[in-house]
Design a protein around this motif. Structure first.
Motif, PDB file in Angstrom:
ATOM      1  N   GLN A   1       0.707  -1.569   0.033  1.00  0.00           N
ATOM      2  CA  GLN A   1       0.238  -0.328  -0.358  1.00  0.00           C
ATOM      3  C   GLN A   1       0.414   1.429   0.012  1.00  0.00           C
ATOM      4  O   GLN A   1       0.833   2.267   0.787  1.00  0.00           O
ATOM      5  CB  GLN A   1      -0.689   0.158   1.382  1.00  0.00           C
ATOM      6  CG  GLN A   1      -0.823  -1.478   1.534  1.00  0.00           C
ATOM      7  CD  GLN A   1      -2.510  -1.521   0.734  1.00  0.00           C
ATOM      8  OE1 GLN A   1      -2.697  -1.813  -0.178  1.00  0.00           O
ATOM      9  NE2 GLN A   1      -2.476  -2.910   1.089  1.00  0.00           N
ATOM     10  N   PRO A   2       2.259   1.300  -1.455  1.00  0.00           N
ATOM     11  CA  PRO A   2       2.500   2.749  -1.115  1.00  0.00           C
ATOM     12  C   PRO A   2       1.900   4.295  -0.470  1.00  0.00           C
ATOM     13  O   PRO A   2       2.516   4.503  -0.704  1.00  0.00           O
ATOM     14  CB  PRO A   2       3.441   2.475  -2.208  1.00  0.00           C
ATOM     15  CG  PRO A   2       2.571   1.193  -3.558  1.00  0.00           C
ATOM     16  CD  PRO A   2       2.003   0.590  -2.127  1.00  0.00           C
ATOM     17  N   THR A   3       0.593   4.296  -1.894  1.00  0.00           N
ATOM     18  CA  THR A   3       0.211   4.948  -1.859  1.00  0.00           C
ATOM     19  C   THR A   3      -1.388   5.729  -1.077  1.00  0.00           C
ATOM     20  O   THR A   3      -1.831   6.532  -1.485  1.00  0.00           O
ATOM     21  CB  THR A   3       0.250   5.948  -3.539  1.00  0.00           C
ATOM     22  OG1 THR A   3      -0.949   4.401  -3.817  1.00  0.00           O
ATOM     23  CG2 THR A   3       1.253   5.550  -3.914  1.00  0.00           C
ATOM     24  N   ARG A   4      -1.406   4.746  -0.442  1.00  0.00           N
ATOM     25  CA  ARG A   4      -2.586   5.013   0.480  1.00  0.00           C
ATOM     26  C   ARG A   4      -2.184   5.649   0.781  1.00  0.00           C
ATOM     27  O   ARG A   4      -1.993   6.770   2.288  1.00  0.00           O
ATOM     28  CB  ARG A   4      -2.805   3.526   1.688  1.00  0.00           C
ATOM     29  CG  ARG A   4      -3.772   3.987   2.284  1.00  0.00           C
ATOM     30  CD  ARG A   4      -4.521   2.713   3.060  1.00  0.00           C
ATOM     31  NE  ARG A   4      -3.726   2.051   3.692  1.00  0.00           N
ATOM     32  CZ  ARG A   4      -3.571   2.539   5.124  1.00  0.00           C
ATOM     33  NH1 ARG A   4      -4.462   2.614   5.701  1.00  0.00           N
ATOM     34  NH2 ARG A   4      -2.682   1.633   5.915  1.00  0.00           N
ATOM     35  N   GLY A   5      -3.612   7.604   0.674  1.00  0.00           N
ATOM     36  CA  GLY A   5      -3.758   8.306   1.677  1.00  0.00           C
ATOM     37  C   GLY A   5      -2.719   9.250   0.860  1.00  0.00           C
ATOM     38  O   GLY A   5      -2.635  10.450   2.049  1.00  0.00           O
ATOM     39  N   LEU A   6      -2.180   9.035  -0.476  1.00  0.00           N
ATOM     40  CA  LEU A   6      -2.001  10.010  -0.449  1.00  0.00           C
ATOM     41  C   LEU A   6      -1.995  10.846  -1.840  1.00  0.00           C
ATOM     42  O   LEU A   6      -2.599  10.488  -2.129  1.00  0.00           O
ATOM     43  CB  LEU A   6      -0.296   9.905  -1.088  1.00  0.00           C
ATOM     44  CG  LEU A   6       0.759   9.134   0.012  1.00  0.00           C
ATOM     45  CD1 LEU A   6       2.272   8.438  -0.845  1.00  0.00           C
ATOM     46  CD2 LEU A   6       0.740   9.780   1.471  1.00  0.00           C
ATOM     47  N   ASP A   7      -1.725  12.288  -1.704  1.00  0.00           N
ATOM     48  CA  ASP A   7      -2.559  12.829  -2.718  1.00  0.00           C
ATOM     49  C   ASP A   7      -2.164  13.107  -3.717  1.00  0.00           C
ATOM     50  O   ASP A   7      -0.968  12.177  -4.275  1.00  0.00           O
ATOM     51  CB  ASP A   7      -2.698  14.337  -2.225  1.00  0.00           C
ATOM     52  CG  ASP A   7      -1.213  14.932  -2.469  1.00  0.00           C
ATOM     53  OD1 ASP A   7      -0.386  15.080  -2.966  1.00  0.00           O
ATOM     54  OD2 ASP A   7      -0.847  15.587  -1.827  1.00  0.00           O
ATOM     55  N   VAL A   8      -2.790  13.436  -5.182  1.00  0.00           N
ATOM     56  CA  VAL A   8      -1.792  13.123  -6.703  1.00  0.00           C
ATOM     57  C   VAL A   8      -0.460  13.206  -6.600  1.00  0.00           C
ATOM     58  O   VAL A   8       0.314  12.247  -6.844  1.00  0.00           O
ATOM     59  CB  VAL A   8      -2.771  13.829  -7.213  1.00  0.00           C
ATOM     60  CG1 VAL A   8      -2.780  13.415  -8.970  1.00  0.00           C
ATOM     61  CG2 VAL A   8      -4.746  13.203  -7.528  1.00  0.00           C
ATOM     62  N   GLY A   9      -0.414  14.263  -6.106  1.00  0.00           N
ATOM     63  CA  GLY A   9       1.060  14.744  -6.581  1.00  0.00           C
ATOM     64  C   GLY A   9       1.841  13.556  -5.704  1.00  0.00           C
ATOM     65  O   GLY A   9       3.003  12.972  -6.707  1.00  0.00           O
TER      66      GLY A   9
END
Lengths: 306, 498
Positions: free
Chosen positions: B421-429
């Protein structure tokens, strides 16, 4: 031999009572996330003020009541320091222990001077519900407070913690105050309440020693029982019923070592070894049972909304 | 008629203006998206509405009446419920206890009655959960279900969902959207915080866009295209990150997992005879519904969980039996699922960057602070971490925290990288950045095991895709043959392809 064992069990219940009361008090505090190291001092002050009021007023129950109230006050002081002001819990607790010890000794000296024999009072009478059955009487001839501690305080604490909304709140603020806050629980109020109840029970444990077990007040009356109670809370994994077993182990070895000392055994070991026995057993029990201790996750952490 | 009016809301944290004179109006019975990048101030605005922050200035009205919301308790009393991004759950308590916490009927809690009530509520809202299980035994996706149920259980009239779909698979998202539409039909209003534009256009009636704490505008969803919304949100057109197609058939196998079995925290089998091969320069995606053994797989491959049997070989060397540090030294890069688990929040960025390799910075038992600091400054620059070296990590945004983790792991050029889950909860950028970094590692020749519940992410990055179901690999497909429908069938356990 049977008589020895029945006698030992009866004494165990008696000796365990103050530790049990204090350990249940500490359980309330720690379950809410506060380590109350003021326990030793709160017990000491409870022992003193209970004795003092009983001695001056002639009423043991008034003494006991004032002692419990004093514990509530010191619990609230602990709450003010750690919950409202966010002071380090170790420092606050040890500070309260020093304050209570100093206050008690000072007031004791003012009122009783420096005597070689400690002043004493007529202590609580033991109840004897089974006077006519000798062996049962040996077992059940106990102070009312012992009955209350084992039959009311422990089940009540368990019931409160696991079967009421108040207990659910205590456990949740001790584990994840942010979550409790988000769920609409007043974290501060719950911690104040837990510390107040806890302080009252600690002081009750102290007062049991001066008003029931000894009928006197001495400088060494608590003798580290508060610290043992903290170990017992961990041993009990913050569960009141398991804490009761811990208190019984300590009480049992205390009662046993007293008997060993007076049996006149000609052993090549100094009697202090026996005195140390309950503490050693407590440490061993803690090491064996405490390895899987699951500390309340928020213990020692002051809660602040960002 | 507006059920919630937030007028002229300003909130500052020190010098940072999180909300700058923001107006937000919610109609009764609508699903209203709050769109913006991380740090745009949307979570702050909602935390104000839920009583977790106090605004510096501004008025809040609920059903046209001005209200003072000092705490979540006030918010709940006003019929406002919130599912926060960081789950507000008490792990040692049961699902039912978590749900009734702060909302119990009377003083005595009757367990059976409480559990029955929670089960009934779960049924009513179509949320599958066992009220008796302890929250700490639940996977992230299941915990979120508890959170949603908790808010619904309180008869909220306004439901704030902070990125509710981040941990759900397509089928679960559909179920959630069905639930939300049903609630909307009942007159409930939903505030839907999201970065996912296709979800916003699919489910919401209106959209309010925030950027840098300022209100950009509130629009009707049906009048907007995804790219128009994206332009409002970031002030530029977004471009997703995707892998270039290349053949990796000739590459040697770097990470070989053979018949791996492991148990979960309750001692039940969680992984059954998992066999996987990851070649150098390849991203192998592991798709699956949350709680099907992904957590256990990631932990086993980092040495954090003991394996019951099987073998894990890195470039031919057996790793089973090694400590987590041994795994790291052998060349396994570990990026934990929970960012907070991988770092010490109260330590600084500098200290966290050195944490896994302290022995390399030790000179006769004393830490070489100068070397640590120099290295940290290099990494902060190289990985574009927006933080000063001495900032405590807990003060960083999710994206920057993830960058610190990436910097620590990837700067060592690991042979294999395990990324759950490396991008869970991160914004687009930040998501683009993380994915770009993974692709660079792939081009460098690392073997990457990407475990994700975000199917879009798996499809965008993986060379091959394995599907995990109840601890078993039920199918492995080349990226070219994988479609969401085919993967969805595998993920649901309906079919097996070997």
């Amino acid at each position: 031999m049977e008589i020895f064992i029945i006698n030992l069990i009866g004494a165990t219940l008696r000796v365990s009572t103050p530790i049990l009361l204090a350990a249940i008090g500490e359980t309330y505090a720690e379950r809410a996330g506060i380590l109350n190291l003021g326990i030793e001092g709160t017990m000491f002050f409870g022992a003193f003020i209970g004795f003092f009021v009983a001695d001056k007023s002639g009423s043991l129950w008034l003494g006991f009541l004032v002692a419990v109230l004093s514990g509530v006050v010191f619990g609230l002081l602990m709450a003010l320091l750690t919950v409202t002001l966010g002071v380090n819990q170790h420092v606050s607790g040890l500070g309260i222990t020093m304050l209570c010890t100093g206050l008690s000794l000072f007031a004791f000296r003012l009122n009783y001077g420096g005597r070689s024999i400690p002043p004493s009072i007529e202590s609580f009478q033991q109840l004897a519900p089974f006077k006519n059955i000798p062996w049962l009487n040996t077992l059940t001839e106990q102070y009312l407070l012992t009955y209350v501690a084992f039959l009311v305080i422990v089940p009540l604490a368990w019931w409160l913690l696991y079967r009421t909304s108040f207990g659910l709140k205590i456990r949740s603020v001790g584990e994840n105050p942010e979550a409790a806050d988000a769920a609409g629980v007043n974290v501060f109020a719950v911690r104040y309440a837990a510390l107040a109840i806890g302080g009252g029970l600690m002081a009750a444990g102290g007062a049991f020693l001066s008003l029931a077990q000894l009928g006197a007040f001495t400088h060494g009356i608590i003798a580290g029982r508060g610290w043992v109670a903290i170990a017992i809370v961990i041993f009990g994994n913050w569960n009141p019923v398991r804490a009761m077993w811990g208190a019984l182990i300590f009480g049992g070895t205390s009662a046993l070592q007293l008997r060993l000392q007076t049996m006149g055994l000609q052993l090549p070991i100094p009697y202090e070894t026996f005195l140390a026995l309950p503490y050693i057993v407590t440490i061993i029990a803690l090491v064996l049972a405490g390895r899987n201790a699951s500390y309340p996750a928020a213990l020692l952490k002051p809660y602040r909304r960002e | 008629m507006y059920i919630v009016d937030m007028l002229g809301i300003t909130k500052t944290f020190g010098e940072l203006v999180a909300n700058d004179n923001v107006d937000f109006q919610l109609r009764k019975g609508e699903i209203h998206a709050l769109l913006g990048e991380n740090g745009a101030g949307k979570t702050t605005l909602m935390r104000i509405l839920y009583g977790l922050y106090r605004p510096d200035t501004g008025i809040i009205k609920v059903a046209e009446q001005p209200v003072e919301i000092h705490s979540p308790k006030d918010a709940i009393a006003n019929g406002i419920g919130m599912v926060t991004q960081h789950f507000a759950l008490v792990p040692p308590l049961s699902v039912a206890e978590n749900i009734v916490l702060g909302n119990t009927d009377g003083f005595v809690v009757n367990r059976a009655a409480m559990e029955a009530k929670v089960a009934a509520a779960a049924d009513r809202f179509g949320i599958v959960i066992d009220p008796k299980s302890l929250v700490r035994h639940l996977a992230v996706g299941q915990r979120q279900r508890v959170e949603i149920l908790k808010a619904l259980y309180r008869n909220a009239r306004v439901l704030i969902l902070d990125e509710p779909t981040a941990v759900l698979v397509p089928q679960e998202v559909d179920a959630l959207f069905e639930t939300l539409n049903r609630l909307k039909a009942d007159g409930l209003s939903v505030i839907f915080i999201s970065h996912k534009l296709h979800e916003v256009t699919q489910i919401t009636d209106r959209v309010t866009v925030l950027r840098d704490g300022k209100l950009i505008g509130t629009v009707d969803t049906k009048d907007m295209s995804q790219s128009q919304l994206a332009a409002m949100m970031v002030g530029r057109e977004t471009f997703g990150v995707t892998r270039k197609d290349e053949q990796h058939e000739q590459q040697p196998v770097t990470l070989r997992i053979d018949n791996l079995c492991a148990k979960n925290d309750q001692g039940m089998p969680a992984l059954t005879n998992v066999c996987l091969e990851v070649k150098a320069g390849e991203i192998l995606g592991i798709a699956g519904v949350g709680g099907n053994g992904q957590k256990e797989l990631a932990e086993s491959l980092c040495g954090v969980r003991d394996c019951a049997s099987g073998s894990i070989q890195l470039a031919g060397k057996e790793l089973i039996g090694k400590t987590p540090a041994g795994f790291t030294q052998a060349g396994v890069g570990r990026i934990p699922e929970d960012r907070h688990e991988g770092m010490v929040g109260d330590l600084t960025v500098t200290e966290n960057l050195a944490l896994e390799h302290l022995n390399e910075y030790t000179r006769s038992g004393v830490l070489d602070h100068k070397a640590i600091r120099t290295r940290a400054e290099e990494l902060i620059h190289q990985f574009q971490i927006k933080a000063r070296p001495n900032d405590p990590v807990r003060t960083l945004s999710g994206g920057n925290m993830q960058k610190v983790l990436l910097a620590r792991v990837l700067s060592r050029n690991p042979k294999a990288v395990i990324v759950p889950q490396p991008t869970r909860g991160l914004d687009v950028g930040a998501t683009d950045y993380v994915r770009q970094q993974l692709l660079e590692q792939r081009d460098r020749g690392a073997a990457i095991l990407l475990i994700s519940e975000d199917l879009d992410e798996i499809l965008a990055l993986s060379d091959r895709i394995a599907v995990i179901y109840e601890g078993e690999i039920v199918g492995i497909l080349p990226a070219g043959e994988a479609t969401p429908e085919r993967l969805g069938l595998l993920m649901s356990g309906a079919v097996k392809e070997h």
